[in-house]
Design a protein around this motif. Structure first.
Motif, PDB file in Angstrom:
ATOM      1  N   UNK A  60      41.851  47.649  35.752  1.00 17.88           N
ATOM      2  CA  UNK A  60      41.784  46.383  35.547  1.00 17.88           C
ATOM      3  C   UNK A  60      40.867  46.003  34.217  1.00 17.88           C
ATOM      4  N   UNK A  61      39.787  46.557  34.200  1.00 15.89           N
ATOM      5  CA  UNK A  61      38.795  46.227  33.082  1.00 15.89           C
ATOM      6  C   UNK A  61      39.394  46.552  31.754  1.00 15.89           C
ATOM      7  N   UNK A  62      40.326  47.660  31.711  1.00 17.64           N
ATOM      8  CA  UNK A  62      40.711  48.010  30.412  1.00 17.64           C
ATOM      9  C   UNK A  62      41.734  47.074  29.938  1.00 17.64           C
TER      10      UNK A  62
ATOM     11  N   UNK B  54      52.810  44.187  32.318  1.00 17.05           N
ATOM     12  CA  UNK B  54      53.529  43.216  31.774  1.00 17.05           C
ATOM     13  C   UNK B  54      52.896  41.875  31.304  1.00 17.05           C
ATOM     14  N   UNK B  55      51.896  41.538  32.068  1.00 19.40           N
ATOM     15  CA  UNK B  55      51.037  40.467  31.228  1.00 19.40           C
ATOM     16  C   UNK B  55      50.631  40.534  29.724  1.00 19.40           C
ATOM     17  N   UNK B  56      50.117  41.750  29.527  1.00 20.36           N
ATOM     18  CA  UNK B  56      49.814  42.222  28.212  1.00 20.36           C
ATOM     19  C   UNK B  56      50.831  42.087  27.150  1.00 20.36           C
ATOM     20  N   UNK B 130      45.255  39.218  38.913  1.00 24.88           N
ATOM     21  CA  UNK B 130      43.733  39.882  38.950  1.00 24.88           C
ATOM     22  C   UNK B 130      43.190  39.733  37.647  1.00 24.88           C
ATOM     23  N   UNK B 131      43.861  39.655  36.505  1.00 22.32           N
ATOM     24  CA  UNK B 131      43.296  39.649  35.278  1.00 22.32           C
ATOM     25  C   UNK B 131      42.433  38.197  35.237  1.00 22.32           C
ATOM     26  N   UNK B 132      43.248  37.106  35.501  1.00 21.66           N
ATOM     27  CA  UNK B 132      42.895  35.996  35.677  1.00 21.66           C
ATOM     28  C   UNK B 132      41.553  35.867  36.424  1.00 21.66           C
ATOM     29  N   UNK B 133      41.622  36.495  37.733  1.00 21.27           N
ATOM     30  CA  UNK B 133      40.410  36.271  38.488  1.00 21.27           C
ATOM     31  C   UNK B 133      39.041  36.786  37.744  1.00 21.27           C
ATOM     32  N   UNK B 136      37.363  35.031  35.051  1.00 21.82           N
ATOM     33  CA  UNK B 136      36.621  33.860  35.597  1.00 21.82           C
ATOM     34  C   UNK B 136      35.603  34.237  36.710  1.00 21.82           C
ATOM     35  N   UNK B 137      35.375  35.550  36.962  1.00 21.64           N
ATOM     36  CA  UNK B 137      34.574  36.182  37.841  1.00 21.64           C
ATOM     37  C   UNK B 137      33.621  37.019  37.187  1.00 21.64           C
ATOM     38  N   UNK B 138      33.908  38.097  36.887  1.00 26.31           N
ATOM     39  CA  UNK B 138      33.028  39.247  36.270  1.00 26.31           C
ATOM     40  C   UNK B 138      32.995  38.869  34.665  1.00 26.31           C
ATOM     41  N   UNK B 139      34.051  38.426  34.149  1.00 20.83           N
ATOM     42  CA  UNK B 139      33.719  38.568  32.573  1.00 20.83           C
ATOM     43  C   UNK B 139      33.573  36.916  32.192  1.00 20.83           C
ATOM     44  N   UNK B 140      32.864  36.223  32.935  1.00 17.77           N
ATOM     45  CA  UNK B 140      32.841  35.000  32.633  1.00 17.77           C
ATOM     46  C   UNK B 140      31.857  34.499  31.122  1.00 17.77           C
TER      47      UNK B 140
END
Lengths: 104, 206
Positions: A60-62, B54-56, B130-133, B136-140
């Motif tokens: 996920x982090x990448x 797919x999102x990327x 997962x990327x959206x969460x 705004x959680x870990x990488x805010x």
């Protein structure tokens, strides 16, 4: 033959080198920017390959990292092209070896 | 996933990506170079799909194919034709090629020779959520800094690219003189006929 991580890494390395060569060899400033974009995309491709085939913890982090790289690349292109326009307006050229204002 | 289809997709997308990138080197017109860049970017988006990201892939098409290439085309078209020449290379092309060759050899050696360990079989599912969460959680904090960076870059680009007041005044005066010379169109008094605008509104609504 199974297409695995190495295939994507080799592809990313080749793409990076093509972009590197364009960035080093082109005279036109927009051409140099195109080369830099190719290099950034090659790095993104490598990161996504690690996201798919690497350990689960980094999957996920990448991808989040790639999102940030794309955002910074967009900012870089906007400022770079504006700079090219300003250089053209002041010097009547965007050739990178004729903008020698800072040459001692 | 059928193995043959996957092989076909990978090799054709890889050829599209590398071919487009190589055509940038040899294309003489800068506009053609940007079109080849678009082709290369589309190939990379397809490769993201083969990596089940797919999102990327969607973000790649939206930002690189959609926005950045159009921005580059605009920048090229705002400079005159003489600056669209992409064929000229700098004189130190030999050393540049040597450096690139060294980088290529070392990166390829690392990519092939390293033991990358066990290969994970399952792809990440439900990526957009997962990327959206995690944004705004870990990488805010990086997320907010990125927002500030984008705003600063946009404001900076506008501030750099807009003409000075004197230049703009001269440009407007020359434009006005041109219009006066033709003597037919007065830009102040040109008003859209109301019927036409209503018609376009109904067209847009339908």
């Amino acid at each position: 033959m199974i297409i695995g991580l190495e295939h994507y890494l080799v592809l990313g390395a080749l793409l990076f080198c093509i972009g590197f060569f364009i960035a080093l060899s082109k005279k036109n400033a927009v051409g140099v920017l195109i080369g830099v974009e190719l290099m950034l995309n090659a790095v993104n491709l490598t990161l996504i390959a690690f996201s798919r085939f690497g350990a689960t913890e980094v999957a996920l982090s990448t991808q989040v990292f790639v999102v940030f790289i794309i955002a910074v690349a967009a900012a870089e292109v906007a400022v770079g092209l504006a700079l090219a326009l300003v250089v053209y307006r002041n010097r009547q050229t965007i050739s990178v070896d004729r903008t020698t204002l800072l040459k001692g | 996933m059928s193995d043959f289809g996957f092989h076909l997709a990978f090799w054709s997308l890889a050829a599209m990506t590398l071919g487009g990138a190589s055509m940038i080197i040899i294309s003489r017109n800068l506009i053609h170079a940007v079109i080849w860049l678009v082709m290369s970017m589309l190939g990379i988006a397809g490769l993201y799909l083969t990596l089940s990201a797919d999102f990327i892939a969607v973000v790649q098409v939206l930002i690189y194919v959609g926005a950045i290439s159009v921005l580059m085309l605009f920048a090229i078209m705002l400079t005159p034709r003489a600056e669209r020449d992409n064929s000229q290379n700098i004189k130190t092309g030999g050393p540049a090629a040597l450096v690139v060759l060294l980088v290529m050899i070392s990166t390829l050696w690392v990519a092939i020779d390293t033991d990358w360990g066990a290969v994970r079989e399952a792809a990440l599912t439900d990526q957009a959520r997962l990327i959206g969460e995690s944004l705004i959680k870990h990488y805010i904090l990086p997320f907010e800094i990125g927002a500030v960076l984008l705003t600063a870059a946009l404001v900076g680009a506008i501030a750099l690219a807009r003409q000075d007041d004197e230049d703009a005044a001269v440009h407007a005066a020359s434009l006005q003189a041109e219009l006066d010379g033709e003597g037919s169109v007065d830009p102040v008094n040109v008003v859209d006929p109301p019927i036409a605008s209503e018609a376009s509104d109904t067209e847009a609504a339908s």
